[in-house]
Design an enzyme around this catalytic site. Structure first.
Site, mmCIF file in Angstrom:
data_model
loop_
_atom_site.group_PDB
_atom_site.id
_atom_site.type_symbol
_atom_site.label_atom_id
_atom_site.label_comp_id
_atom_site.label_asym_id
_atom_site.label_seq_id
_atom_site.Cartn_x
_atom_site.Cartn_y
_atom_site.Cartn_z
ATOM 1 C CG HIS A 49 -1.869 1.048 1.318
ATOM 2 N ND1 HIS A 49 -1.536 2.316 1.727
ATOM 3 C CD2 HIS A 49 -3.089 1.011 1.295
ATOM 4 C CE1 HIS A 49 -2.710 2.990 1.778
ATOM 5 N NE2 HIS A 49 -3.936 2.023 1.363
ATOM 6 C CD GLN A 94 -6.858 -4.410 4.060
ATOM 7 O OE1 GLN A 94 -7.739 -5.310 4.378
ATOM 8 N NE2 GLN A 94 -6.911 -3.084 3.687
ATOM 9 C CE LYS A 129 -7.147 0.195 5.981
ATOM 10 N NZ LYS A 129 -7.906 0.779 4.804
HETATM 11 C C1 LIG Z 1 -2.181 -2.663 3.440
HETATM 12 C C2 LIG Z 1 -2.554 -1.301 4.043
HETATM 13 N N1 LIG Z 1 -1.596 -0.802 4.754
HETATM 14 C C3 LIG Z 1 -1.998 0.496 5.248
HETATM 15 C C4 LIG Z 1 -3.036 0.998 5.026
HETATM 16 C C5 LIG Z 1 -3.388 2.456 5.478
HETATM 17 O O1 LIG Z 1 -4.359 2.341 6.786
HETATM 18 P P1 LIG Z 1 -4.759 3.682 7.309
HETATM 19 O O2 LIG Z 1 -5.423 4.427 6.149
HETATM 20 O O3 LIG Z 1 -5.921 3.287 8.230
HETATM 21 O O4 LIG Z 1 -3.834 4.433 8.006
HETATM 22 C C6 LIG Z 1 -3.957 0.389 4.402
HETATM 23 C C7 LIG Z 1 -5.479 1.047 4.079
HETATM 24 O O5 LIG Z 1 -6.022 0.759 3.115
HETATM 25 C C8 LIG Z 1 -3.573 -0.874 4.082
HETATM 26 O O6 LIG Z 1 -4.577 -1.585 3.196
#
Ligand SMILES: Cc1ncc(COP(=O)(O)O)c(C=O)c1O
Lengths: 423, 153
Positions: free
Chosen positions: A140, A220, A243
């Site tokens: 991500h 995830q 999430k």
């Molecule tokens: C694999 C992964 N890492 C990090 C994030 C970032 O999470 P957050 O937006 O809650 O900080 C996400 C969110 O989509 C994610 O899917």
């Protein structure tokens, strides 16, 4: 049409996974019982943000109605109660991740902040010019950009471990990237875009052999898998509350105590200090040293509540149910000739990325929405992975334990409509 | 499915399937690239201007049905127009899809472009419809930089 939450009419369609009654579970999630554009809501955008059970909503409400005060500061009753609830959530999170000490559990806003925290504290203190940081091709953006910033600041180099056509980490190539120059491996446990489960324990073991530390992005993973940081032996692990069926604006960073103890502070402010004069400031003990300012207290309380809720359901039951649901959904989508799955790893969570022949994902998403079906379309904050699969975007159905086969059927019917509109 | 038919009208589906004026324009006198980072849509607009009139105009790029059809129909409606007229059409079109002007079923001189009147009910898709127009705006104002929909509003 009856909704699946209608318990009088529930049984025939759902798999009889032992110990898991999805119709009952759905009753715990008030938001699921609504129609969108005249159709029962089918919420398949759980990887973006998951829905909250009544237990979480109630915990947050109760906190504001009865306990609200600042924490760690007051001698008065409300402050004591607020502090207790918040710190209880920390212990829940410690146990959820299987950490040894509660000092190893730092409250953050979410996974993004956790990665930035590690980059700007551990990273600034330990990474210098010529050092290397290894990520995978399926990260991500939140687990890419903070490292790019660190590389710009320090002159370190970002290296990328490739993935194969199924969307799995190519382990031999990852191993080849490791060297004494590797200071940190930052890798996702589960891909948000295509659902691949990374063999993270092996990744960590190899990294440790060259003396690198490892941060695992569990954003995830935690909603689907039981995680134990002691068994993984990771140095850092993070996830976001929202999430994981909990509130937004709260998340957890686990760090090994001996590493956290030697890290410089992140942000300065209240709570993270022991004493301040204009000449000198001494910092607070772990974990408060990394928690400047008044945190999202109600969010923390809600996070504690969701951990209790999920534990009561049982990770084993959830995994078994989702495994069946994923198999069912994968087969159902594969049976549509116009659908092509993107990411077909052998080891996956219930996240399915796909494209429909000749139809842009945005058009698919708009049409499905008219049938009450919420999916995500776009690059899923994983542009390098989209480039790897040579697609500008995909459609992503990300499932949770409260989703059903009937909902999968609705998705497939919706996709057939898409094909018809564009036929 | 009344709503969907408003958005995906026959004419839009047709221009998506067989876009008109697609491809690079040799000896174009101006050109600009547009990008919608949210969905990855990309469009490049080429035009030859003579005596203040758009003689030729084409587009290239990949995107969703709304952005492809919008680019295609845009090139059709801009061909032969003066720069002034083009500007007025851009304004009219923008008003149509953002519903910032009163509903006039086929707009002041918008002609076929009125087919996009359903877009305003889909806020998430407005940027798809306006990408090509923002891009042509940049091309005609000889501001050849890449425009992105995120500069919008
Ligand atoms: C694999 C992964 N890492 C990090 C994030 C970032 O999470 P957050 O937006 O809650 O900080 C996400 C969110 O989509 C994610 O899917």
């Amino acid at each position: 049409m009856t909704t699946v939450a209608d318990t009088s009419n529930k049984t025939s369609f759902e798999p009889a996974t032992h110990g898991f009654d999805v119709a009952r579970v759905r009753q715990d999630f008030p938001i699921l019982h609504q129609s969108v554009h005249g159709h029962p809501l089918v919420y398949f955008d759980n990887a973006a943000s998951a829905q909250k059970p009544q237990a979480v909503i109630d915990a947050v409400k109760r906190f504001y109605e009865t306990d609200n005060a600042n924490i760690h500061r007051g001698v008065h009753k409300l402050s004591v109660r607020a502090t207790e609830s918040y710190e209880r959530a920390r212990i829940r999170a410690r146990d959820l991740l299987g950490a040894r000490h509660q000092e190893e559990i730092i409250f953050v806003r979410g996974a993004s902040e956790a990665v930035n925290l590690v980059a700007q504290t551990f990273g600034r203190a330990n990474v210098t010019s010529g050092d290397e940081i290894v990520v995978s091709h399926m990260e991500h953006h939140s687990n890419i950009v903070p490292w790019q910033i660190l590389c710009q600041q320090t002159g370190a180099v970002l290296r990328v471990a490739p993935v194969n056509d199924q969307g799995e980490l190519i382990f031999e190539e990852y191993e080849k990237l490791l060297s004494p120059r590797t200071k940190l491996v930052a890798m996702t446990h589960v891909s948000n875009a295509i659902g691949t489960i990374v063999p993270i324990r092996d990744v960590i073991e190899k990294a440790h052999k060259v003396g690198a530390k490892v941060l695992v992005d569990g954003a995830q993973a935690v909603p689907h898998l039981s995680v134990n940081v002691k068994e993984l032996d990771c140095d850092f692990y993070t996830f976001s509350g929202h999430k994981f069926f909990g509130p937004t604006g709260v998340g957890i960073l686990f760090g090994k105590k001996d590493i956290l103890e030697h890290m410089p502070p992140y942000q300065g402010g209240g709570e993270m200090i022991r004493s301040v004069t204009f000449e000198e400031t001494t910092y607070n003990d772990l974990p408060h040293r990394f928690e400047a300012g008044t945190p999202n207290i109600a969010g923390g309380v809600g996070l504690g509540a969701i951990i209790d809720y999920v534990n009561a359901l049982g990770f084993g039951n959830i995994a078994a149910y989702e495994h069946e649901l994923l198999a069912y959904a994968t087969a159902a989508l594969e049976a549509v000739p116009e659908v092509r799955l993107v990411g077909t790893a052998a080891n996956k969570v219930a996240v399915i990325s796909f494209v429909v022949d000749g139809v842009h994902p945005h058009d698919v998403g708009t049409i499905l929405d008219q049938y009450g079906i919420a999916i995500r379309t776009g690059h899923h904050c994983a542009q390098p992975l989209m480039a790897r699969f040579q697609v500008p975007a995909t459609c992503r159905a990300s499932l949770a334990f409260y989703n059903t086969r009937q909902e999968v059927d609705a998705l497939v019917a919706g996709i057939r409509q898409v094909v018809k509109v564009f036929g | 499915m009344g709503d969907l038919d408003d958005l995906y009208q026959e004419l839009i589906l047709d221009h998506n399937k067989s876009p008109r004026n697609r491809g690079e324009l040799e000896n174009a006198t101006c050109k600009a690239a547009g990008h919608n980072p949210l969905c990855g849509d990309r469009v490049t607009v080429f035009a030859t201007i003579e005596d203040g009139i758009i003689k030729e105009i084409t587009f290239d790029g990949a995107g969703c049905a709304i952005s492809t059809a919008s680019a295609s129909l845009m090139t059709e409606s801009l061909k032969g127009k003066t720069l002034e007229e083009a500007k007025a059409l851009f304004k009219g079109f923008h008003g149509l899809v953002t519903e910032e002007t009163e509903e006039t079923e086929d707009g002041p001189g918008l002609g076929k472009l009125a087919v996009f009147s359903g877009v305003c009910k889909y806020p998430a898709r407005v940027k798809c419809a306006t990408l090509a127009w923002h891009t042509v705006h940049a091309a005609l104002s000889e501001n050849g930089d890449t425009v992105t929909t995120e500069d919008d509003e």
